[in-house]
Design an enzyme around this catalytic site. Structure first.
Site, PDB file in Angstrom:
ATOM      1  CG  HIS A  62      45.869  34.147  35.323  1.00  0.00           C
ATOM      2  ND1 HIS A  62      44.782  34.682  34.658  1.00  0.00           N
ATOM      3  CD2 HIS A  62      46.047  32.902  34.803  1.00  0.00           C
ATOM      4  CE1 HIS A  62      44.339  33.814  33.758  1.00  0.00           C
ATOM      5  NE2 HIS A  62      45.076  32.732  33.836  1.00  0.00           N
TER       6      HIS A  62
ATOM      7  CB  SER B 237      43.285  30.921  31.865  1.00  0.00           C
ATOM      8  OG  SER B 237      44.448  31.195  31.185  1.00  0.00           O
TER       9      SER B 237
ATOM     10  CG  ASP C 159      44.861  37.951  35.192  1.00  0.00           C
ATOM     11  OD1 ASP C 159      45.992  37.660  34.766  1.00  0.00           O
ATOM     12  OD2 ASP C 159      43.879  37.188  35.105  1.00  0.00           O
TER      13      ASP C 159
END
Length: 538
Positions: A436, A323, A381
Protein backbone atom coordinates in the site's frame (compact mmCIF):
# COMPACT_ATOMS: atom_id res chain seq x y z
CA UNK A 1 -1.60 4.76 5.34
CA UNK A 2 -4.74 4.82 3.36
CA UNK A 3 -5.09 5.85 -0.30
CA UNK A 4 -3.73 9.13 -1.63
CA UNK A 5 -5.28 11.22 -4.38
CA UNK A 6 -4.99 14.37 -6.45
CA UNK A 7 -7.88 16.36 -7.88
CA UNK A 8 -7.72 18.89 -10.67
CA UNK A 9 -10.13 21.66 -11.55
CA UNK A 10 -10.19 23.84 -14.61
CA UNK A 11 -11.65 27.27 -14.49
CA UNK A 12 -12.03 30.28 -16.71
CA UNK A 13 -9.50 33.06 -16.11
CA UNK A 14 -6.64 31.40 -14.17
CA UNK A 15 -6.28 27.79 -15.45
CA UNK A 16 -5.67 25.23 -12.64
CA UNK A 17 -5.87 21.42 -12.63
CA UNK A 18 -7.51 18.86 -10.35
CA UNK A 19 -5.90 15.51 -9.85
CA UNK A 20 -7.45 12.74 -7.82
CA UNK A 21 -6.38 9.61 -6.10
CA UNK A 22 -5.22 6.67 -8.19
CA UNK A 23 -5.13 3.08 -7.10
CA UNK A 24 -3.32 0.21 -8.80
CA UNK A 25 -4.81 -3.28 -8.93
CA UNK A 26 -3.07 -6.56 -9.61
CA UNK A 27 -5.00 -9.55 -10.89
CA UNK A 28 -4.24 -12.89 -9.27
CA UNK A 29 -5.17 -16.49 -9.53
CA UNK A 30 -6.42 -18.89 -6.88
CA UNK A 31 -3.59 -20.03 -4.64
CA UNK A 32 -3.98 -23.65 -3.58
CA UNK A 33 -1.58 -25.65 -1.44
CA UNK A 34 -0.30 -28.89 -2.98
CA UNK A 35 -1.53 -32.03 -1.31
CA UNK A 36 0.54 -35.20 -1.56
CA UNK A 37 -1.51 -38.36 -1.78
CA UNK A 38 -0.31 -41.23 0.36
CA UNK A 39 1.13 -44.34 -1.28
CA UNK A 40 -0.34 -47.76 -0.48
CA UNK A 41 1.72 -50.96 -0.64
CA UNK A 42 0.15 -53.93 -2.47
CA UNK A 43 0.46 -57.10 -0.37
CA UNK A 44 1.34 -60.46 -1.93
CA UNK A 45 -1.66 -62.18 -0.34
CA UNK A 46 -5.26 -61.39 -1.19
CA UNK A 47 -5.84 -59.56 2.11
CA UNK A 48 -7.85 -56.34 1.64
CA UNK A 49 -5.84 -53.18 1.17
CA UNK A 50 -6.15 -50.33 3.63
CA UNK A 51 -6.42 -46.99 1.92
CA UNK A 52 -4.07 -44.41 3.29
CA UNK A 53 -5.74 -41.14 4.30
CA UNK A 54 -4.64 -38.04 2.47
CA UNK A 55 -3.08 -35.45 4.76
CA UNK A 56 -5.37 -32.54 5.41
CA UNK A 57 -4.55 -29.13 3.98
CA UNK A 58 -3.05 -26.78 6.51
CA UNK A 59 -4.94 -23.51 6.77
CA UNK A 60 -2.83 -20.74 5.26
CA UNK A 61 -4.45 -17.47 6.33
CA UNK A 62 -2.57 -15.12 3.96
CA UNK A 63 -3.26 -17.49 1.07
CA UNK A 64 -6.93 -17.70 2.01
CA UNK A 65 -7.29 -13.92 2.17
CA UNK A 66 -5.41 -13.60 -1.11
CA UNK A 67 -7.75 -16.09 -2.78
CA UNK A 68 -10.93 -14.43 -1.50
CA UNK A 69 -9.87 -10.87 -2.40
CA UNK A 70 -7.84 -11.79 -5.52
CA UNK A 71 -4.65 -10.18 -4.19
CA UNK A 72 -2.34 -12.51 -6.18
CA UNK A 73 0.22 -13.05 -3.44
CA UNK A 74 2.10 -16.10 -4.73
CA UNK A 75 5.79 -16.01 -3.91
CA UNK A 76 7.71 -16.90 -7.07
CA UNK A 77 11.02 -15.09 -7.50
CA UNK A 78 11.37 -12.70 -10.44
CA UNK A 79 14.05 -12.97 -13.09
CA UNK A 80 17.62 -12.10 -12.16
CA UNK A 81 18.09 -8.34 -12.19
CA UNK A 82 21.26 -8.37 -14.29
CA UNK A 83 19.51 -10.20 -17.11
CA UNK A 84 16.44 -7.96 -16.90
CA UNK A 85 18.63 -4.86 -17.19
CA UNK A 86 20.76 -6.51 -19.92
CA UNK A 87 23.90 -6.07 -17.83
CA UNK A 88 26.77 -8.53 -18.33
CA UNK A 89 29.15 -8.82 -15.43
CA UNK A 90 31.71 -10.57 -17.66
CA UNK A 91 32.15 -7.33 -19.60
CA UNK A 92 33.61 -5.65 -16.54
CA UNK A 93 36.56 -6.30 -14.31
CA UNK A 94 34.43 -5.71 -11.22
CA UNK A 95 32.13 -8.35 -9.66
CA UNK A 96 28.55 -8.59 -10.88
CA UNK A 97 27.24 -6.92 -7.73
CA UNK A 98 29.36 -3.89 -8.57
CA UNK A 99 27.89 -3.82 -12.09
CA UNK A 100 24.39 -3.57 -10.62
CA UNK A 101 25.48 -1.00 -8.06
CA UNK A 102 27.19 1.10 -10.74
CA UNK A 103 24.06 1.01 -12.93
CA UNK A 104 21.73 2.08 -10.10
CA UNK A 105 24.04 4.83 -8.87
CA UNK A 106 24.96 6.36 -12.23
CA UNK A 107 21.72 6.64 -14.15
CA UNK A 108 19.53 9.78 -14.13
CA UNK A 109 16.44 9.84 -11.89
CA UNK A 110 14.57 12.64 -13.67
CA UNK A 111 12.55 12.23 -16.83
CA UNK A 112 12.72 14.99 -19.45
CA UNK A 113 10.02 17.64 -19.13
CA UNK A 114 8.02 17.57 -22.34
CA UNK A 115 5.69 20.40 -23.32
CA UNK A 116 2.22 18.87 -22.89
CA UNK A 117 0.22 22.03 -23.51
CA UNK A 118 -1.34 20.59 -26.70
CA UNK A 119 -2.99 17.64 -24.93
CA UNK A 120 -3.42 18.78 -21.33
CA UNK A 121 -7.17 18.16 -21.44
CA UNK A 122 -6.62 14.52 -22.46
CA UNK A 123 -3.92 14.15 -19.78
CA UNK A 124 -6.52 15.21 -17.20
CA UNK A 125 -9.24 12.86 -18.39
CA UNK A 126 -11.38 14.90 -20.78
CA UNK A 127 -11.82 11.68 -22.80
CA UNK A 128 -11.52 9.32 -19.81
CA UNK A 129 -7.85 8.70 -20.72
CA UNK A 130 -8.90 6.69 -23.79
CA UNK A 131 -5.85 5.44 -25.69
CA UNK A 132 -3.40 6.65 -23.02
CA UNK A 133 -3.39 3.79 -20.49
CA UNK A 134 -2.39 0.66 -22.42
CA UNK A 135 0.36 1.24 -23.24
CA UNK A 136 0.80 4.01 -20.69
CA UNK A 137 1.63 7.24 -22.51
CA UNK A 138 5.02 8.59 -21.40
CA UNK A 139 3.66 12.12 -20.87
CA UNK A 140 0.82 10.82 -18.72
CA UNK A 141 3.24 8.61 -16.75
CA UNK A 142 5.39 11.57 -15.86
CA UNK A 143 2.41 13.67 -14.75
CA UNK A 144 1.06 10.82 -12.59
CA UNK A 145 4.46 10.44 -10.91
CA UNK A 146 4.67 14.21 -10.38
CA UNK A 147 1.33 14.35 -8.61
CA UNK A 148 2.15 11.19 -6.67
CA UNK A 149 5.32 12.84 -5.37
CA UNK A 150 3.23 15.81 -4.25
CA UNK A 151 1.12 13.37 -2.23
CA UNK A 152 4.22 11.60 -0.89
CA UNK A 153 5.43 14.94 0.46
CA UNK A 154 2.56 14.88 2.96
CA UNK A 155 4.03 11.70 4.48
CA UNK A 156 7.68 12.75 4.33
CA UNK A 157 6.99 16.06 6.08
CA UNK A 158 4.50 14.79 8.68
CA UNK A 159 5.74 14.81 12.30
CA UNK A 160 4.47 11.57 13.87
CA UNK A 161 6.99 11.52 16.73
CA UNK A 162 5.01 11.30 19.98
CA UNK A 163 7.99 12.79 21.85
CA UNK A 164 7.72 15.99 19.80
CA UNK A 165 5.59 18.86 21.06
CA UNK A 166 4.71 19.46 17.39
CA UNK A 167 3.52 15.90 16.75
CA UNK A 168 0.74 15.91 14.15
CA UNK A 169 2.03 19.01 12.35
CA UNK A 170 4.21 19.54 9.27
CA UNK A 171 7.93 19.55 10.04
CA UNK A 172 8.56 22.45 7.67
CA UNK A 173 7.08 25.88 7.16
CA UNK A 174 4.95 26.42 4.07
CA UNK A 175 7.61 28.39 2.18
CA UNK A 176 10.28 25.70 2.82
CA UNK A 177 8.30 22.51 2.18
CA UNK A 178 9.29 21.84 -1.43
CA UNK A 179 12.91 22.95 -1.04
CA UNK A 180 13.40 20.68 1.98
CA UNK A 181 11.90 17.66 0.20
CA UNK A 182 13.64 18.17 -3.15
CA UNK A 183 10.48 19.11 -5.06
CA UNK A 184 11.30 22.72 -5.94
CA UNK A 185 12.29 21.67 -9.48
CA UNK A 186 8.64 20.92 -10.27
CA UNK A 187 7.84 24.63 -10.46
CA UNK A 188 5.07 24.94 -7.84
CA UNK A 189 4.57 27.18 -4.80
CA UNK A 190 2.69 26.08 -1.67
CA UNK A 191 -0.04 28.62 -0.94
CA UNK A 192 -1.92 27.09 2.01
CA UNK A 193 -1.72 24.33 4.62
CA UNK A 194 -4.84 22.27 5.38
CA UNK A 195 -5.86 20.94 8.81
CA UNK A 196 -8.49 18.42 9.87
CA UNK A 197 -9.95 17.20 13.14
CA UNK A 198 -9.95 13.52 14.02
CA UNK A 199 -12.11 13.19 17.14
CA UNK A 200 -13.12 9.66 18.11
CA UNK A 201 -13.42 7.86 21.42
CA UNK A 202 -10.07 6.24 22.11
CA UNK A 203 -7.86 5.42 25.13
CA UNK A 204 -5.48 8.08 26.40
CA UNK A 205 -2.42 6.01 25.45
CA UNK A 206 -3.24 6.77 21.80
CA UNK A 207 -2.70 10.52 22.30
CA UNK A 208 -0.43 11.92 19.62
CA UNK A 209 2.02 13.84 21.80
CA UNK A 210 3.47 13.07 25.22
CA UNK A 211 3.90 16.79 25.96
CA UNK A 212 1.33 18.51 28.14
CA UNK A 213 1.80 21.70 26.14
CA UNK A 214 1.54 20.93 22.46
CA UNK A 215 0.85 22.90 19.29
CA UNK A 216 -2.67 21.42 19.02
CA UNK A 217 -4.63 18.75 20.88
CA UNK A 218 -7.39 18.57 18.30
CA UNK A 219 -6.05 19.03 14.77
CA UNK A 220 -3.68 17.31 12.37
CA UNK A 221 -1.92 18.66 9.31
CA UNK A 222 -3.66 16.94 6.39
CA UNK A 223 -2.06 18.47 3.30
CA UNK A 224 -1.59 21.63 1.30
CA UNK A 225 -2.58 23.64 -1.74
CA UNK A 226 0.02 24.59 -4.36
CA UNK A 227 -0.04 26.52 -7.64
CA UNK A 228 2.19 26.28 -10.72
CA UNK A 229 4.72 28.96 -11.64
CA UNK A 230 4.50 30.91 -14.90
CA UNK A 231 7.16 28.68 -16.52
CA UNK A 232 5.42 25.44 -15.49
CA UNK A 233 2.08 26.91 -16.55
CA UNK A 234 3.41 27.45 -20.08
CA UNK A 235 4.74 23.87 -20.20
CA UNK A 236 1.52 22.18 -19.08
CA UNK A 237 -0.85 24.54 -20.93
CA UNK A 238 -2.78 26.04 -18.00
CA UNK A 239 -2.42 27.35 -14.47
CA UNK A 240 -2.34 24.28 -12.23
CA UNK A 241 -3.74 24.31 -8.71
CA UNK A 242 -2.89 21.16 -6.77
CA UNK A 243 -4.46 20.01 -3.50
CA UNK A 244 -2.44 17.25 -1.84
CA UNK A 245 -4.17 15.19 0.87
CA UNK A 246 -2.28 13.01 3.33
CA UNK A 247 -3.47 9.45 3.94
CA UNK A 248 -3.89 7.77 7.30
CA UNK A 249 -0.96 7.85 9.69
CA UNK A 250 -2.37 8.64 13.12
CA UNK A 251 -4.31 6.04 15.17
CA UNK A 252 -7.33 8.35 15.39
CA UNK A 253 -7.48 8.59 11.60
CA UNK A 254 -7.19 4.80 11.36
CA UNK A 255 -10.14 4.54 13.73
CA UNK A 256 -12.20 6.77 11.44
CA UNK A 257 -10.89 4.93 8.41
CA UNK A 258 -12.35 1.60 9.55
CA UNK A 259 -15.83 2.90 10.37
CA UNK A 260 -17.80 1.48 7.47
CA UNK A 261 -21.23 3.03 8.00
CA UNK A 262 -22.69 4.83 4.99
CA UNK A 263 -24.54 8.07 5.67
CA UNK A 264 -26.32 10.59 3.40
CA UNK A 265 -23.95 13.10 1.82
CA UNK A 266 -26.56 15.83 1.45
CA UNK A 267 -28.76 17.26 4.15
CA UNK A 268 -32.46 16.87 3.55
CA UNK A 269 -33.46 19.69 1.25
CA UNK A 270 -29.83 20.78 0.87
CA UNK A 271 -29.02 22.63 -2.30
CA UNK A 272 -26.46 20.01 -3.32
CA UNK A 273 -29.09 17.28 -3.50
CA UNK A 274 -30.36 16.76 -7.03
CA UNK A 275 -34.14 16.44 -6.93
CA UNK A 276 -34.27 13.97 -9.80
CA UNK A 277 -32.13 11.49 -7.90
CA UNK A 278 -34.43 8.82 -6.55
CA UNK A 279 -31.54 7.04 -4.84
CA UNK A 280 -29.96 8.56 -1.73
CA UNK A 281 -26.34 9.62 -2.27
CA UNK A 282 -24.31 8.17 0.60
CA UNK A 283 -20.65 8.23 1.61
CA UNK A 284 -18.62 6.52 4.32
CA UNK A 285 -19.26 8.07 7.75
CA UNK A 286 -15.63 8.41 8.87
CA UNK A 287 -14.41 10.07 5.66
CA UNK A 288 -17.21 12.63 5.75
CA UNK A 289 -16.64 13.36 9.44
CA UNK A 290 -12.93 14.02 8.95
CA UNK A 291 -13.65 16.27 5.97
CA UNK A 292 -16.37 18.37 7.65
CA UNK A 293 -15.54 18.44 11.40
CA UNK A 294 -14.75 21.77 13.08
CA UNK A 295 -14.87 23.40 16.51
CA UNK A 296 -14.70 27.05 17.52
CA UNK A 297 -12.53 26.17 20.53
CA UNK A 298 -9.62 24.94 18.34
CA UNK A 299 -6.80 27.00 16.85
CA UNK A 300 -6.59 25.27 13.48
CA UNK A 301 -10.09 23.94 12.87
CA UNK A 302 -12.39 26.84 13.52
CA UNK A 303 -13.20 25.99 9.92
CA UNK A 304 -13.36 22.44 8.57
CA UNK A 305 -10.98 20.93 6.03
CA UNK A 306 -13.83 21.30 3.54
CA UNK A 307 -14.22 25.02 4.21
CA UNK A 308 -10.46 25.63 4.15
CA UNK A 309 -9.88 24.00 0.79
CA UNK A 310 -13.00 25.45 -0.86
CA UNK A 311 -11.95 28.93 0.22
CA UNK A 312 -8.53 28.36 -1.32
CA UNK A 313 -10.00 26.89 -4.51
CA UNK A 314 -12.07 29.99 -4.95
CA UNK A 315 -8.82 31.93 -4.69
CA UNK A 316 -6.66 29.70 -6.82
CA UNK A 317 -8.40 26.54 -8.20
CA UNK A 318 -6.69 22.82 -7.78
CA UNK A 319 -5.77 19.75 -5.40
CA UNK A 320 -4.31 16.06 -4.63
CA UNK A 321 -3.95 12.82 -2.11
CA UNK A 322 -3.40 8.93 -1.12
CA UNK A 323 -5.48 6.27 0.68
CA UNK A 324 -7.64 8.12 3.22
CA UNK A 325 -6.37 11.18 1.34
CA UNK A 326 -7.88 9.64 -1.79
CA UNK A 327 -11.27 9.56 -0.10
CA UNK A 328 -10.94 13.21 0.97
CA UNK A 329 -9.88 14.14 -2.57
CA UNK A 330 -13.01 12.57 -4.02
CA UNK A 331 -15.24 14.41 -1.54
CA UNK A 332 -13.32 17.59 -2.35
CA UNK A 333 -13.75 17.14 -6.11
CA UNK A 334 -17.47 16.41 -5.72
CA UNK A 335 -18.02 19.52 -3.61
CA UNK A 336 -16.03 21.78 -5.92
CA UNK A 337 -18.00 20.59 -8.96
CA UNK A 338 -21.37 20.68 -7.20
CA UNK A 339 -21.24 24.22 -5.80
CA UNK A 340 -20.53 25.69 -9.21
CA UNK A 341 -17.53 27.94 -8.55
CA UNK A 342 -17.51 30.68 -11.21
CA UNK A 343 -14.87 30.06 -13.85
CA UNK A 344 -14.32 26.40 -12.92
CA UNK A 345 -14.65 24.27 -16.07
CA UNK A 346 -12.93 20.93 -15.37
CA UNK A 347 -12.45 18.79 -12.24
CA UNK A 348 -10.34 15.63 -12.23
CA UNK A 349 -9.02 13.28 -9.55
CA UNK A 350 -5.96 11.02 -9.51
CA UNK A 351 -5.73 8.63 -6.54
CA UNK A 352 -3.32 5.92 -5.37
CA UNK A 353 -4.58 2.96 -3.34
CA UNK A 354 -7.82 4.74 -2.48
CA UNK A 355 -10.69 2.97 -0.72
CA UNK A 356 -14.31 3.05 -1.82
CA UNK A 357 -15.98 6.26 -0.67
CA UNK A 358 -19.70 6.04 -1.40
CA UNK A 359 -22.52 4.10 -2.99
CA UNK A 360 -23.59 3.79 -6.64
CA UNK A 361 -25.70 6.96 -6.36
CA UNK A 362 -22.57 8.89 -5.27
CA UNK A 363 -20.65 7.53 -8.27
CA UNK A 364 -23.54 8.47 -10.54
CA UNK A 365 -23.59 12.01 -9.20
CA UNK A 366 -19.83 12.37 -9.79
CA UNK A 367 -20.36 11.34 -13.41
CA UNK A 368 -23.30 13.71 -13.76
CA UNK A 369 -21.17 16.57 -12.43
CA UNK A 370 -18.43 15.77 -14.95
CA UNK A 371 -15.76 14.85 -12.36
CA UNK A 372 -13.05 12.72 -14.01
CA UNK A 373 -11.50 10.10 -11.72
CA UNK A 374 -8.40 7.98 -12.30
CA UNK A 375 -7.63 5.34 -9.68
CA UNK A 376 -4.19 3.71 -9.57
CA UNK A 377 -4.63 0.31 -7.91
CA UNK A 378 -2.11 -2.35 -6.91
CA UNK A 379 -3.57 -5.87 -7.04
CA UNK A 380 -1.73 -6.82 -3.83
CA UNK A 381 -3.03 -3.76 -1.96
CA UNK A 382 -5.87 -4.55 0.43
CA UNK A 383 -7.07 -0.95 0.95
CA UNK A 384 -8.77 -0.47 -2.46
CA UNK A 385 -10.90 -3.54 -1.60
CA UNK A 386 -12.36 -1.68 1.37
CA UNK A 387 -14.89 -0.83 2.56
CA UNK A 388 -17.32 -3.28 0.99
CA UNK A 389 -14.92 -6.19 0.49
CA UNK A 390 -17.81 -8.55 -0.28
CA UNK A 391 -20.74 -6.27 -1.14
CA UNK A 392 -19.61 -3.78 -3.80
CA UNK A 393 -20.00 -2.79 -7.45
CA UNK A 394 -19.20 -6.36 -8.53
CA UNK A 395 -22.72 -7.31 -7.47
CA UNK A 396 -23.81 -5.42 -10.58
CA UNK A 397 -22.70 -8.43 -12.61
CA UNK A 398 -25.57 -10.34 -10.99
CA UNK A 399 -28.27 -7.71 -10.49
CA UNK A 400 -28.54 -3.89 -10.51
CA UNK A 401 -26.94 -2.23 -7.47
CA UNK A 402 -28.19 1.31 -8.12
CA UNK A 403 -31.19 0.76 -5.85
CA UNK A 404 -29.06 -0.72 -3.03
CA UNK A 405 -27.91 2.40 -1.21
CA UNK A 406 -25.91 0.32 1.31
CA UNK A 407 -23.55 -1.13 -1.33
CA UNK A 408 -20.18 0.57 -1.86
CA UNK A 409 -18.96 1.39 -5.39
CA UNK A 410 -15.68 2.59 -6.89
CA UNK A 411 -15.70 5.61 -9.19
CA UNK A 412 -13.84 6.37 -12.40
CA UNK A 413 -11.19 4.68 -14.54
CA UNK A 414 -8.75 2.20 -13.03
CA UNK A 415 -5.04 2.07 -13.86
CA UNK A 416 -3.75 -1.32 -12.77
CA UNK A 417 -0.24 -2.04 -11.53
CA UNK A 418 1.26 -5.26 -10.18
CA UNK A 419 3.92 -5.68 -7.49
CA UNK A 420 4.96 -8.94 -9.14
CA UNK A 421 5.80 -7.16 -12.39
CA UNK A 422 8.88 -5.49 -10.88
CA UNK A 423 12.11 -7.53 -10.77
CA UNK A 424 13.37 -5.16 -8.06
CA UNK A 425 10.78 -6.24 -5.46
CA UNK A 426 10.51 -9.24 -3.15
CA UNK A 427 7.47 -11.45 -3.56
CA UNK A 428 6.30 -11.42 0.05
CA UNK A 429 2.86 -12.56 1.19
CA UNK A 430 3.07 -10.83 4.57
CA UNK A 431 4.18 -7.25 3.87
CA UNK A 432 0.72 -5.80 3.18
CA UNK A 433 1.71 -2.27 4.32
CA UNK A 434 4.49 -2.27 1.70
CA UNK A 435 1.96 -3.11 -1.02
CA UNK A 436 0.00 0.00 0.00
CA UNK A 437 3.02 2.29 0.28
CA UNK A 438 2.82 5.26 -2.09
CA UNK A 439 6.51 4.84 -2.96
CA UNK A 440 5.72 1.28 -4.10
CA UNK A 441 2.94 2.68 -6.27
CA UNK A 442 5.19 5.30 -7.86
CA UNK A 443 7.86 2.69 -8.59
CA UNK A 444 5.28 0.48 -10.31
CA UNK A 445 3.83 3.37 -12.34
CA UNK A 446 7.33 4.36 -13.40
CA UNK A 447 7.96 0.83 -14.68
CA UNK A 448 4.55 0.30 -16.28
CA UNK A 449 4.61 0.02 -20.06
CA UNK A 450 1.54 -2.00 -20.93
CA UNK A 451 -0.72 -4.35 -19.00
CA UNK A 452 0.87 -7.48 -20.48
CA UNK A 453 4.33 -6.08 -21.20
CA UNK A 454 7.52 -6.45 -19.19
CA UNK A 455 8.64 -3.96 -16.56
CA UNK A 456 10.34 -1.02 -18.26
CA UNK A 457 14.11 -1.09 -18.10
CA UNK A 458 14.18 2.70 -18.38
CA UNK A 459 12.77 3.36 -14.90
CA UNK A 460 13.82 6.84 -13.79
CA UNK A 461 12.83 7.11 -10.14
CA UNK A 462 15.46 5.96 -7.67
CA UNK A 463 14.46 2.42 -6.65
CA UNK A 464 15.90 3.04 -3.16
CA UNK A 465 12.84 5.20 -2.45
CA UNK A 466 10.74 2.02 -2.23
CA UNK A 467 12.44 1.14 1.06
CA UNK A 468 11.75 4.48 2.71
CA UNK A 469 9.26 2.95 5.13
CA UNK A 470 9.35 -0.77 4.29
CA UNK A 471 11.72 -3.53 3.18
CA UNK A 472 10.22 -4.63 -0.13
CA UNK A 473 13.37 -4.27 -2.26
CA UNK A 474 15.34 -7.43 -3.00
CA UNK A 475 18.32 -7.99 -0.71
CA UNK A 476 20.81 -8.01 -3.60
CA UNK A 477 20.16 -4.28 -4.05
CA UNK A 478 21.69 -3.74 -0.58
CA UNK A 479 19.22 -1.01 0.41
CA UNK A 480 18.33 -1.12 4.13
CA UNK A 481 14.68 -1.26 5.11
CA UNK A 482 12.93 1.80 6.58
CA UNK A 483 15.94 4.02 5.98
CA UNK A 484 14.04 7.33 5.87
CA UNK A 485 14.46 8.82 9.36
CA UNK A 486 16.17 11.83 10.94
CA UNK A 487 19.79 11.41 11.91
CA UNK A 488 20.01 10.14 15.51
CA UNK A 489 16.20 10.15 15.46
CA UNK A 490 16.24 13.92 15.62
CA UNK A 491 18.43 14.34 18.69
CA UNK A 492 21.36 16.78 18.68
CA UNK A 493 24.19 17.38 21.14
CA UNK A 494 23.94 20.72 22.94
CA UNK A 495 26.72 22.98 24.20
CA UNK A 496 26.98 20.88 27.39
CA UNK A 497 27.45 17.66 25.46
CA UNK A 498 23.97 16.33 26.22
CA UNK A 499 21.66 14.82 23.61
CA UNK A 500 18.42 16.78 23.40
CA UNK A 501 15.45 17.35 21.10
CA UNK A 502 16.25 20.60 19.29
CA UNK A 503 13.86 23.50 18.97
CA UNK A 504 12.42 24.08 15.54
CA UNK A 505 13.40 27.03 13.41
CA UNK A 506 10.86 29.80 14.01
CA UNK A 507 9.65 29.48 10.40
CA UNK A 508 8.84 25.78 10.95
CA UNK A 509 6.75 26.27 14.10
CA UNK A 510 3.03 25.84 13.32
CA UNK A 511 1.04 29.05 13.43
CA UNK A 512 -2.58 29.65 12.40
CA UNK A 513 -1.44 33.04 11.11
CA UNK A 514 1.13 31.65 8.65
CA UNK A 515 -0.73 28.76 7.02
CA UNK A 516 -1.73 30.70 3.89
CA UNK A 517 0.10 32.88 1.37
CA UNK A 518 -1.38 35.72 -0.67
CA UNK A 519 -2.64 34.53 -4.08
CA UNK A 520 -0.29 34.86 -7.07
CA UNK A 521 -0.99 37.55 -9.58
CA UNK A 522 -3.21 36.23 -12.41
CA UNK A 523 -1.30 35.26 -15.52
CA UNK A 524 -2.49 33.39 -18.56
CA UNK A 525 -0.79 30.71 -20.56
CA UNK A 526 -0.92 31.21 -24.34
CA UNK A 527 -2.52 27.72 -24.58
CA UNK A 528 -4.90 28.02 -21.64
CA UNK A 529 -7.78 29.58 -23.58
CA UNK A 530 -9.03 31.00 -20.30
CA UNK A 531 -9.65 27.57 -18.71
CA UNK A 532 -8.33 26.87 -15.21
CA UNK A 533 -7.89 23.19 -14.30
CA UNK A 534 -8.19 21.99 -10.69
CA UNK A 535 -6.28 18.92 -9.58
CA UNK A 536 -6.65 16.87 -6.41
CA UNK A 537 -3.98 14.30 -5.56
CA UNK A 538 -4.11 11.69 -2.85
Amino acid sequence: MAGEAVASFQAHKIPPTVTASISSRIHGRHLGLPVRAGHSNIAADPAPRREQRKPEKALNLPSSISSILHLNLDTHLPTNLLSVLHLNGNDHRSPKDDVLSHYLKNTPTASPKENIASIWREIHGARDWAGLLDPLHSWLRREIVKYGEFAQATYDAFDDDRFSRYCGSCRFGRSRLFSQLGLAHNGYEVTRYLYAMSHVEMPTWMERSLHAETWSKDSNWMGYVAVSSDEETRRIGRRDIVVAWRGTVTPAEWSKDVQQRLEPLHDAGGKLQHDRHKDVVKVEHGFRSLYTSKAESTRYNKTSASEQVMEEIRRLLDRHGHSLGGALALLNAHEAAAVGIPGLSHVSVVSFGAPRVGNAAFVGELEELGVKVMRVVNQQDLVPRLPGAFFNEDLGKIFPVESLDWVYSHAGVELEVDTKSSPYLKQSMTDLPAFHSLETYLHLVDGLGSVVGAFRREVRRDVALVNKACGLLRDELKIPACWYQPSNKGLVRNAHGRWVVPERDPEDIPSPLRHRAPPPSPSRSPNSQGAVPYLVAA
